[in-house]
Design an enzyme around this catalytic site. Sequence first.
Site, mmCIF file in Angstrom:
data_model
loop_
_atom_site.group_PDB
_atom_site.id
_atom_site.type_symbol
_atom_site.label_atom_id
_atom_site.label_comp_id
_atom_site.label_asym_id
_atom_site.label_seq_id
_atom_site.Cartn_x
_atom_site.Cartn_y
_atom_site.Cartn_z
ATOM 1 N N LYS A 56 0.830 -1.211 0.000
ATOM 2 C CA LYS A 56 0.000 0.000 0.000
ATOM 3 C C LYS A 56 0.861 1.256 0.000
ATOM 4 C CE LYS A 56 -4.423 -1.586 1.818
ATOM 5 N NZ LYS A 56 -5.461 -1.389 2.830
ATOM 6 N N LYS A 95 -7.563 -14.010 -9.965
ATOM 7 C CA LYS A 95 -8.727 -14.055 -9.084
ATOM 8 C C LYS A 95 -9.753 -12.995 -9.506
ATOM 9 C CE LYS A 95 -9.487 -13.216 -4.247
ATOM 10 N NZ LYS A 95 -8.902 -12.780 -2.993
ATOM 11 N N LYS A 148 -12.735 -6.753 -7.764
ATOM 12 C CA LYS A 148 -13.394 -5.518 -8.190
ATOM 13 C C LYS A 148 -12.394 -4.539 -8.776
ATOM 14 C CE LYS A 148 -13.282 -3.563 -3.553
ATOM 15 N NZ LYS A 148 -12.862 -4.729 -2.765
#
Length: 336
Positions: free
Chosen positions: A116, A200, A203
């Site tokens: 991140k 996978k 979204k």
Amino acid sequence: MSENQKKTIFSGVQPSGKLTLGNYLGAIRNFPILQQSYHCIYCVVDMHAITVRQEAAALRRATLEVLAQYIACGLDPEKSILFIQSHVPAHAELAWVLNCFTMFGEASRMTQFKDKSAKHADNINVGLFTYPVLMAADILLYQADLVPVGVDQSQHIEICRDIAGRFNGLYPGTFVMPEGYYPKAGEGAKINSLADPRMKMSKSDPNPGGCILLMDKPEDIMRKFKRAVTDSEASIVMDPVGKPGVSNLIQIYALATGKTIAEVENEFAGKGYGEFKPAVGEAVVELLRPIRERTEQLLASKDYLEQVYTQGAQKAAYLARKTLDKVYRKVGFVAR
Ligand code: TRP
């Protein structure tokens, strides 16, 4: 099983608002079953969400959307505790204490922090760094036995256990030692992207056609399935390595209809992809239709949702307070 023999399951969900077919078939589908045999506590982690920049109105909406979708997927607010993290101040309070029992070095090793930080290089805030400590507080406050998470969270479960072990070493008997609960084969299916079936379903798929959202409209679902990537063989058989696209579709169809893989292969033996792909689309449309309709109803009845999360927070706060009081006493805070 008697009520107090039941184990406690705690899970946190990010308020992204967009749950996918992959989330549903991989995990959420099992929630109604779990709530029969466990005490289940589900928390929408809005405090974790602000470790990256959020738009206030969008975060509020997404928080309610996740709640509504969980209920629509069969979570019963009478049986499980459903609440919003920021409504129970004990999370922030315990997180502070646990910060003082977490080593800088161990927190620095978290791969999600490194990922991140790289992704949000302009906002590497301290909250991003202590994210796993807040997550440990979420879990330990409820003396949870099991924590259902994806494998990407296993390092956070490990650090939670390390923190709990360190604290218990100094102050025995404070926390139940939690365990990660990873979906077993067959129980939580891994669903892949329709656009790149080796990845996978997510979204954040670069190709939005690869991901089915629970709130997608029937025509969108049909379009995405009709365009799903397959191969040039025209044989509907399970072969995850050689035919990842077709195998993913077989898996989805089997789960959506409750049929076995062999039954699906038989049903479509000798048929082409032009027939198979829309059939999968229709099965998914029917699977998701009641969930989408119920979610829309719930989002339109704000009073009901408010009642659910208010009562959820009350029940959660009661349990959390017991643990926090114990912790405060052990570390030497004067009772308030
Ligand atoms: N970090 C988890 C995720 O991104 C969400 C989360 C926050 C969580 N607190 C938790 C999961 C406690 C399980 C238990 O998926």
